[in-house]
Enzyme design. Structure first.
Site, PDB file in Angstrom:
ATOM      1  N   ARG A 257       0.865  -1.175   0.000  1.00 31.78           N
ATOM      2  CA  ARG A 257       0.000   0.000   0.000  1.00 31.78           C
ATOM      3  C   ARG A 257       0.902   1.225   0.000  1.00 31.78           C
ATOM      4  O   ARG A 257       1.572   1.501   0.996  1.00 31.78           O
ATOM      5  CB  ARG A 257      -0.870  -0.040   1.262  1.00 31.78           C
ATOM      6  CG  ARG A 257      -2.040   0.912   1.245  1.00 31.78           C
ATOM      7  CD  ARG A 257      -2.728   0.888   2.599  1.00 31.78           C
ATOM      8  NE  ARG A 257      -1.939   1.603   3.578  1.00 31.78           N
ATOM      9  CZ  ARG A 257      -1.845   1.277   4.858  1.00 31.78           C
ATOM     10  NH1 ARG A 257      -2.488   0.246   5.335  1.00 31.78           N
ATOM     11  NH2 ARG A 257      -1.111   2.004   5.682  1.00 31.78           N
ATOM     12  N   HIS A 261      -3.401   4.357   5.093  1.00 32.40           N
ATOM     13  CA  HIS A 261      -4.603   3.509   5.106  1.00 32.40           C
ATOM     14  C   HIS A 261      -5.788   4.265   4.510  1.00 32.40           C
ATOM     15  O   HIS A 261      -6.469   3.797   3.614  1.00 32.40           O
ATOM     16  CB  HIS A 261      -4.893   3.080   6.543  1.00 32.40           C
ATOM     17  CG  HIS A 261      -6.249   2.502   6.771  1.00 32.40           C
ATOM     18  ND1 HIS A 261      -6.669   1.345   6.150  1.00 32.40           N
ATOM     19  CD2 HIS A 261      -7.280   2.916   7.545  1.00 32.40           C
ATOM     20  CE1 HIS A 261      -7.911   1.067   6.539  1.00 32.40           C
ATOM     21  NE2 HIS A 261      -8.305   2.006   7.368  1.00 32.40           N
ATOM     22  N   TYR A 270       4.474   4.743  11.366  1.00 32.05           N
ATOM     23  CA  TYR A 270       4.694   3.301  11.483  1.00 32.05           C
ATOM     24  C   TYR A 270       5.558   2.683  10.380  1.00 32.05           C
ATOM     25  O   TYR A 270       5.781   1.486  10.379  1.00 32.05           O
ATOM     26  CB  TYR A 270       3.360   2.558  11.593  1.00 32.05           C
ATOM     27  CG  TYR A 270       2.370   2.799  10.459  1.00 32.05           C
ATOM     28  CD1 TYR A 270       2.456   2.087   9.270  1.00 32.05           C
ATOM     29  CD2 TYR A 270       1.327   3.722  10.602  1.00 32.05           C
ATOM     30  CE1 TYR A 270       1.538   2.288   8.248  1.00 32.05           C
ATOM     31  CE2 TYR A 270       0.410   3.940   9.584  1.00 32.05           C
ATOM     32  CZ  TYR A 270       0.524   3.218   8.406  1.00 32.05           C
ATOM     33  OH  TYR A 270      -0.366   3.421   7.402  1.00 32.05           O
TER      34      TYR A 270
END
Lengths: 369, 345
Positions: A257, A261, A270
């Protein structure tokens, strides 16, 4: 089937390398040039849809958009491998697959726009509503396929999920039911390395997600999710097997990805930028472009035509999303059950009265209260 | 699995064409399933132990033998899987009737029930309806151990999109199950375990309208509102109260959602006093909802506050505590006695 034959390969199936050169494979053939060209067009459109949706979020026209930037090869292949009688069971991140299956972009965005919970005619496109809870739709896919098998219908169901979903109980139950009842379902996991912020290593200790298949008694395979040729080949094999009565299987695509998100998430908390940058070299679109250009399948004229087509889709999205839908407040009550209960009818009357009473005020002040 | 001794219902191995028979509630449910399977090839029955065993309460006895494994079958032991695949089947035009072996066993399927069964029709603007039936053996009074005797009706009744009904007679069990299977909407059918072996006349030609309450006993002084296993209790209490000179009306609410405000309101207005009876913990319960609705609609007709007689706000009692936990005749009579009677001292 012998357990060994259910195990995935040690490495993901690849047919086209990052530089566009082909890689020979003893099992999976490179799809025909016209198929790859169609896939390329899908990738161009998918990328444009992701970019446009991101812009519409920033403009406040979409409430939220879970981007599939970087995962377009999986999205496009998922739609391409299905026939007219087959069904797709997508998640919230699979808008590009939904659109590639024929749903109008604006209708695919209804959920994310906030006009309704699902915006397209599920039967016309044979696409189930996009699911938000993880893995729950995999069971629906299994039951749907079970019904198709019961009635002798020629239907294969392709069920999409991400790596996070494989940790859910419903993932396990869906795989188990599908194998026990031997139904025509293909589970397609887009392993994009993160469930919001949590990395794959916190989802599973298995050698790969595809390895889970053997535990249920079905074949699993891993594929390079940024190689659309390989994804097409592996998914086609799985769909063909299901259609021929060979039962369910699991395909894990290794992809990434590239964006957060959703727009509400900060992915710098992260993961390192270097990691994201490294995946740029594996971009599915650039890879196929390199291959098709080198083989003379893609020329400048086709490239321009595809870009213009993608631009048309983007323009249609902008127009549709810049237009406020004509909302009917009675819709709140209209679809809850086939027969409206007296309690809901009473509540609708209450709301209708409130709306009626607010009208004169709107006229005099020239705007809503 | 420990369940109380019980008689096996008449097996559905052969087609039965008679319309009026005396049978147990279990046999009535079995007959309803058999008749529905015979009437519509899209109906399928599945769950845990519903095949060869015929269900732990034998409600599906003989169905696999008569209709085949395609129509009545055992699944892997997974409640979310049972409901989730039923959703998919309903999406694809079938009418699944699933059994959740005991009420608390349905909880792993709660997400599927609340997020999908209840919402898919709405989400798709009616494009996909969910004509599935979730049968749940419901409530206590059978000496079952933990997780076998809960009353979870409030969870379902609270969920928009779900229809929730509970029969108290073999006739209603038959008619409501047939109506539930015929309904285009998802129905949670709460089958009172305690009444599985109670007998009554069943006319298979009688149809039920979901959403309607039933006057189970006429009376003029006070209305008892109950459902499921609390209905026979209410009738028993009414009989005792009659001996003490009170004329007690009993309404079997029968349909928890949608709720028959019309019948209940008319009933309570006619007597001016009401007691709601249910086994479930009373806090934030269906009994509370009924009480609130009666207050809202009947306030000016009431001679006394509407009372509730419910289970305590504790986890369902262990078997040897059950007699303290469950509402009984004395508790109902005590509640009736508090309703501001003119002859009160």
């Amino acid at each position: 089937m012998h357990p060994h034959d259910m195990l995935p390969r040690d490495t993901a199936v690849r047919l086209i390398a990052e530089d566009g050169t082909t890689l020979a494979d003893e099992t999976y053939a490179l799809p025909a040039a016209d198929v790859l060209l169609a896939a390329y067009r899908g990738l161009v459109e998918g990328r444009r849809i992701n970019d446009q949706a991101g812009a519409l979020v920033r403009q406040g026209r979409l409430a939220v958009y879970p981007s599939s930037h970087g995962q377009e090869a999986c999205q496009v292949a998922a739609a391409m491998v299905l026939g007219d009688t087959d069904w797709l069971f997508p998640t919230y991140r699979d808008s590009v697959a939904v659109i590639a299956r024929g749903v109008a972009p604006a209708e695919a965005m209804v959920l994310l726009k906030g006009d309704w919970h699902s915006g397209y005619d599920v039967r016309a496109h044979r696409v189930a509503p996009q699911a938000t809870p993880l893995a729950t739709q995999l069971l629906h896919a299994v039951g749907f396929a079970q019904a198709a098998k019961h009635r002798g219908e020629d239907t294969v169901v392709l069920a999409l999920c991400g790596d996070g979903a494989t940790s859910e109980g419903d993932f396990h139950e869906a795989m188990n039911f599908a194998a026990v009842f031997h139904v025509p379902v293909v589970f397609f996991v887009q392993n994009n390395e993160f469930a919001i912020s949590v990395p794959l290593s916190r989802q599973t200790a298995a050698p790969s997600l595809a390895h889970k298949a053997v535990g249920y008694g079905m074949p699993g395979q891993r594929v390079d999710g940024n190689d659309v040729a390989a994804v097409l080949a592996v998914l086609t094999e799985a769909v063909d097997r299901a259609r021929a009565g060979g039962g369910p299987s699991l395909v894990e695509a290794h992809t990434y990805r590239m964006q957060a998100h959703t727009n509400a998430d900060d992915d710098t908390r992260y993961r390192e930028r270097e990691e994201v940058q490294a995946w740029l070299a594996r971009d599915p679109l650039l890879r196929l472009r390199a291959h098709l250009t080198a083989t003379g399948v893609l020329d400048e004229e086709a490239e321009e035509r595809f870009a213009a087509g993608a631009e048309e889709i983007a323009a249609a999205m902008r127009t549709a999303l810049n237009t406020d839908a004509d909302l009917d407040p009675e819709d709140l009550f209209r679809f809850v059950t086939a027969t409206r209960s007296p309690q809901r009818e009473e509540q609708w009357q209450l709301l209708r009265d409130e709306i009626e009473r607010s009208r004169p005020a709107e006229t005099t002040t020239g705007g809503p209260r | 699995m420990t369940i109380a001794e019980h008689e096996t219902p008449a097996s559905a191995t052969a087609e039965d064409t008679t319309t009026v028979t005396t049978m147990t509630m279990a046999a009535a449910l079995n007959r309803a399933l058999a008749d529905a399977l015979a009437a519509d090839p899209d109906v399928v029955v599945f769950g845990e132990d519903v095949g060869a065993l015929g269900g732990v309460f034998r409600i599906t006895d003989g169905l696999t033998a008569r209709f085949g494994e395609d129509r009545c079958f055992d699944t892997p032991l997974a409640e979310s899987g049972i409901i989730g695949t039923a959703v998919g089947m309903a999406m694809n035009g079938m009418r699944p009737v699933v059994e959740m072996q005991f009420d608390a066993f349905a909880l792993p399927a709660f997400e599927q029930i609340v997020s999908h069964v209840a919402k898919l029709g709405n989400r798709t603007r009616g494009g996909m309806r969910m004509p599935l039936v979730i049968r749940i053996p419901f409530g206590g009074g059978i000496g079952g151990v933990e997780h076998h005797c809960d009353s979870s009706e409030a969870y379902y009744a609270h969920t928009p999109g779900l229809t929730v009904v509970s029969p108290s007679t073999p006739q209603d069990a038959y008619s409501l199950l047939r109506a539930a299977i015929a309904s285009p909407d998802p129905v949670v059918l709460l089958e009172p375990k305690k009444l599985y072996w109670s007998k009554g006349e069943v006319d298979t030609a009688v149809t039920a309208e979901i959403g309607s309450a039933r006057i189970a006993r006429d009376g003029t002084d006070v209305t008892l509102l109950a459902y499921g296993a609390s209905v026979p209790l209410a009738l028993e209490a009414a009989e005792v109260a009659a001996g003490e000179g009170r004329s007690v009306q009993v309404v079997d609410v029968r349909s928890l959602s949608p709720f028959d405000d019309e019948t209940v309101t008319a009933a309570v207005r006619s007597t001016g006093r009401a007691v709601v009876i249910a086994e479930a913990p009373g806090f934030a319960s269906v009994a509370s909802e009924i009480q609130a609705r009666v207050f809202e609609r009947c306030f000016e007709y009431l001679e006394a506050p509407v009372r509730r007689v419910t289970g305590f706000d504790t986890p369902y009692a262990p078997p040897k505590f059950e007699h303290w936990y469950l509402p009984d005749v004395d508790r109902v009579l005590d509640a009736i006695d508090t309703l501001h009677w003119e002859d009160d001292a």
